[in-house]
Design a protein around this motif. Structure first.
Motif, mmCIF file in Angstrom:
data_model
loop_
_atom_site.group_PDB
_atom_site.id
_atom_site.type_symbol
_atom_site.label_atom_id
_atom_site.label_comp_id
_atom_site.label_asym_id
_atom_site.label_seq_id
_atom_site.Cartn_x
_atom_site.Cartn_y
_atom_site.Cartn_z
ATOM 1 N N GLY A 13 8.552 16.172 60.534
ATOM 2 C CA GLY A 13 7.768 15.883 59.346
ATOM 3 C C GLY A 13 7.661 17.078 58.417
ATOM 4 O O GLY A 13 7.810 16.946 57.189
ATOM 5 N N LEU A 14 7.405 18.258 58.980
ATOM 6 C CA LEU A 14 7.329 19.471 58.162
ATOM 7 C C LEU A 14 8.680 19.779 57.526
ATOM 8 O O LEU A 14 8.756 20.187 56.361
ATOM 9 N N LEU A 15 9.755 19.584 58.298
ATOM 10 C CA LEU A 15 11.100 19.795 57.766
ATOM 11 C C LEU A 15 11.388 18.821 56.628
ATOM 12 O O LEU A 15 11.971 19.189 55.606
ATOM 13 N N THR A 16 10.958 17.585 56.805
ATOM 14 C CA THR A 16 11.163 16.560 55.776
ATOM 15 C C THR A 16 10.498 16.958 54.470
ATOM 16 O O THR A 16 11.098 16.870 53.396
ATOM 17 N N ALA A 17 9.226 17.381 54.550
ATOM 18 C CA ALA A 17 8.504 17.775 53.341
ATOM 19 C C ALA A 17 9.159 18.984 52.683
ATOM 20 O O ALA A 17 9.340 19.014 51.458
ATOM 21 N N PHE A 18 9.528 19.958 53.485
ATOM 22 C CA PHE A 18 10.120 21.185 52.941
ATOM 23 C C PHE A 18 11.451 20.881 52.257
ATOM 24 O O PHE A 18 11.681 21.277 51.112
ATOM 25 N N VAL A 19 12.322 20.161 52.973
ATOM 26 C CA VAL A 19 13.640 19.848 52.414
ATOM 27 C C VAL A 19 13.504 18.948 51.191
ATOM 28 O O VAL A 19 14.157 19.161 50.165
ATOM 29 N N GLY A 20 12.637 17.927 51.276
ATOM 30 C CA GLY A 20 12.469 17.008 50.162
ATOM 31 C C GLY A 20 11.959 17.697 48.910
ATOM 32 O O GLY A 20 12.432 17.423 47.801
ATOM 33 N N PHE A 21 11.006 18.617 49.060
ATOM 34 C CA PHE A 21 10.435 19.315 47.910
ATOM 35 C C PHE A 21 11.387 20.383 47.381
ATOM 36 O O PHE A 21 11.731 20.392 46.194
ATOM 37 N N VAL A 22 11.820 21.247 48.265
ATOM 38 C CA VAL A 22 12.631 22.398 47.850
ATOM 39 C C VAL A 22 13.986 21.965 47.312
ATOM 40 O O VAL A 22 14.514 22.554 46.367
ATOM 41 N N SER A 23 14.554 20.903 47.888
ATOM 42 C CA SER A 23 15.905 20.499 47.509
ATOM 43 C C SER A 23 15.966 19.848 46.132
ATOM 44 O O SER A 23 17.036 19.783 45.541
ATOM 45 N N SER A 24 14.840 19.368 45.633
ATOM 46 C CA SER A 24 14.950 18.591 44.396
ATOM 47 C C SER A 24 13.892 18.887 43.339
ATOM 48 O O SER A 24 13.944 18.300 42.264
ATOM 49 N N PHE A 25 12.947 19.804 43.607
ATOM 50 C CA PHE A 25 11.954 20.063 42.566
ATOM 51 C C PHE A 25 12.605 20.660 41.322
ATOM 52 O O PHE A 25 12.131 20.447 40.194
ATOM 53 N N ALA A 26 13.721 21.365 41.504
ATOM 54 C CA ALA A 26 14.426 21.929 40.349
ATOM 55 C C ALA A 26 14.968 20.823 39.452
ATOM 56 O O ALA A 26 14.986 20.959 38.216
ATOM 57 N N VAL A 27 15.400 19.711 40.059
ATOM 58 C CA VAL A 27 15.904 18.582 39.274
ATOM 59 C C VAL A 27 14.765 17.958 38.470
ATOM 60 O O VAL A 27 14.932 17.592 37.302
ATOM 61 N N ILE A 28 13.596 17.830 39.108
ATOM 62 C CA ILE A 28 12.430 17.292 38.409
ATOM 63 C C ILE A 28 12.070 18.179 37.220
ATOM 64 O O ILE A 28 11.814 17.692 36.106
ATOM 65 N N MET A 29 12.055 19.484 37.432
ATOM 66 C CA MET A 29 11.741 20.414 36.353
ATOM 67 C C MET A 29 12.730 20.274 35.199
ATOM 68 O O MET A 29 12.342 20.218 34.026
ATOM 69 N N GLN A 30 14.020 20.224 35.527
ATOM 70 C CA GLN A 30 15.046 20.116 34.492
ATOM 71 C C GLN A 30 14.904 18.822 33.709
ATOM 72 O O GLN A 30 14.987 18.812 32.478
ATOM 73 N N GLY A 31 14.687 17.721 34.421
ATOM 74 C CA GLY A 31 14.585 16.432 33.752
ATOM 75 C C GLY A 31 13.391 16.358 32.815
ATOM 76 O O GLY A 31 13.515 15.903 31.669
ATOM 77 N N LEU A 32 12.231 16.790 33.287
ATOM 78 C CA LEU A 32 11.029 16.726 32.458
ATOM 79 C C LEU A 32 11.119 17.681 31.275
ATOM 80 O O LEU A 32 10.682 17.359 30.164
ATOM 81 N N THR A 33 11.678 18.858 31.503
ATOM 82 C CA THR A 33 11.856 19.812 30.400
ATOM 83 C C THR A 33 12.796 19.242 29.349
ATOM 84 O O THR A 33 12.584 19.422 28.139
ATOM 85 N N ALA A 34 13.828 18.524 29.801
ATOM 86 C CA ALA A 34 14.807 17.957 28.869
ATOM 87 C C ALA A 34 14.193 16.941 27.924
ATOM 88 O O ALA A 34 14.632 16.807 26.774
ATOM 89 N N VAL A 35 13.149 16.216 28.382
ATOM 90 C CA VAL A 35 12.524 15.209 27.507
ATOM 91 C C VAL A 35 11.292 15.758 26.785
ATOM 92 O O VAL A 35 10.533 15.005 26.192
ATOM 93 N N GLY A 36 11.095 17.087 26.852
ATOM 94 C CA GLY A 36 10.087 17.712 26.008
ATOM 95 C C GLY A 36 8.827 18.206 26.685
ATOM 96 O O GLY A 36 7.900 18.653 26.002
ATOM 97 N N ALA A 37 8.743 18.162 28.010
ATOM 98 C CA ALA A 37 7.545 18.627 28.706
ATOM 99 C C ALA A 37 7.441 20.146 28.645
ATOM 100 O O ALA A 37 8.440 20.851 28.791
ATOM 101 N N GLN A 38 6.222 20.640 28.440
ATOM 102 C CA GLN A 38 5.953 22.076 28.485
ATOM 103 C C GLN A 38 5.706 22.501 29.932
ATOM 104 O O GLN A 38 5.445 21.660 30.797
#
Length: 392
Positions: A13-38
């Motif tokens: 479970g801890l591995l799941t949370a770590f991998v799920g967050f760390v592996s893709s939070f950069a994609v979330i940041m890029q996507g939201l920034t691309a549509v104008g989020a500060q």
């Protein structure tokens, strides 16, 4: 319930949370920034997502005694990078997120809508996803071209760890990114005190603005991508491991949480696919009836990581944007290869899939509507025409 707890499930479970967050939070940041989020709005979105994912990740396993894992829509965030800022700015994008959440709720309450999504030919859905991902997957190459001394360590680390242990490849690339940022970029002298001030995250309400353009360019493609690449595969993975999840209820619950997350600037919440396989497999526990603890612990892990979202974003914002894009691209290589393989597997639909892929990957908007929508329409037209001619 406590008698079902095991150290093995907790570690997974801890591995799941770590991998799920760390592996893709950069994609979330890029996507939201691309549509104008500060930056503050991105941090708010990450916090809202993590809290809701964690809440659902705790409650659903307790309710159904199944390893039901929750995630954010990583492919959906990748879609946003290809759309860019739409008319009306970030509030219009938030309005589209709200509409996406409503569509997900309806797909659970209104069975024909769920069936309609399932009727989209799999090759076309996968080709659209591959077209969305391809440009972001090129970012590592662009990072090396931008500055080999900064880009190469990230890419080489990913390659070496990928060959050794695939699941750790993206976290290792992120670690290399941190090292490159600390050693290779001129950081402000007061960076530590600045990060300390950012440790407390804050939810920021964004008043949604509803537009037809936002619905067609963002909401509809985001709904299709989330359902086709996350929710439906998430159900399939649970069934493949011997579980019978209530699909419609889960769709409605994730859609409801997506509605809540949307007003804080977040992409949809959905069933996990990759991490679902981790929690539902024998690696979580030999006894299927005790595997739900892995998903439950994963939910707790997401909440803890979400509380650090402001500090994480404040830190990565110190780097050149292309480096974070490189990490995001490396995180999506597996998703791109899988979707591309599925898109072009069948000879009968290969040309239609190619058209869908090319139109989507072009990133060109027609009549103000994103290429992802037109790619799906173009591919469907080719496939339908081919079938009509063949039948005649």
């Amino acid at each position: 319930m406590l008698k079902d707890f095991s150290l093995q499930a907790m570690i997974m479970g801890l591995l799941t949370a770590f991998v799920g967050f760390v592996s893709s939070f950069a994609v979330i940041m890029q996507g939201l920034t691309a549509v104008g989020a500060q930056p503050g709005e991105v941090a708010s979105a990450l916090l809202a997502l993590s809290l809701l994912m964690g809440l659902l990740g705790i409650l659903l396993p307790i309710w159904k005694r199944m390893p039901i894992s929750i995630a954010w829509s990583t492919p959906g965030a990748a879609l946003l990078t290809s759309v860019g800022i739409i008319e009306g700015g970030f509030p219009a994008a938030v309005g589209a997120f709200v509409m996406t959440g409503a569509l997900i709720v309806l797909s659970g309450l209104f069975s024909p809508l769920g069936r309609a999504i399932r009727m989209i030919p799999a090759p076309l859905a996968n080709a659209m996803l591959a077209g969305i991902l391809v440009n972001l997957c090129l970012a590592p190459v662009k990072a090396v071209s931008f500055n080999p001394w900064l880009g190469l360590p990230i890419v080489i680390t990913w390659i070496l760890v990928f060959v050794w242990k695939r699941i750790w490849a993206v976290p290792a690339a992120l670690a290399a990114f941190v090292v490159v940022l600390v050693l290779g970029v001129d950081l402000p002298p007061d960076v530590l005190s600045e990060l300390g001030r950012s440790i407390h995250p804050e939810l920021i309400f964004v008043s949604p603005h509803f537009t037809w353009h936002g619905f067609v360019s963002v909401a509809l493609p985001l709904f299709i991508v989330t359902m086709a690449s996350q929710n439906i595969p998430g159900i399939a993975i649970l069934k493949a491991n011997g579980f019978e999840p209530p699909a419609n209820r889960l769709f409605s619950l994730t859609g409801l949480c997506s509605l809540i997350a949307a007003v804080f600037g977040a992409v949809p919440v959905n069933l996990a696919a990759v991490t679902a396989a981790m929690c539902a497999s024998e690696e979580a526990h030999p006894d299927p009836q005790r595997r739900y603890w892995s998903a439950l612990i994963g939910g707790v892990g997401y909440i803890l990581l979400g509380l650090l979202s402001s500090a994480i974003i404040a830190f990565v914002a110190l780097s050149p944007p292309i480096l974070l894009q490189a990490v995001a691209g490396l995180a999506l290589v597996g998703a791109f290869s899988g979707s591309a393989q599925a898109a072009f597997r069948d000879a009968e639909s290969r040309e239609a899939a190619a058209v869908t892929f090319l139109v989507t990957a072009s990133g060109v908007a027609f009549a103000g509507i994103s290429g992802a929508f037109w790619g799906l329409i173009a591919g469907a037209a080719i496939l339908s025409l081919k079938r009509v001619i063949t039948r005649d």
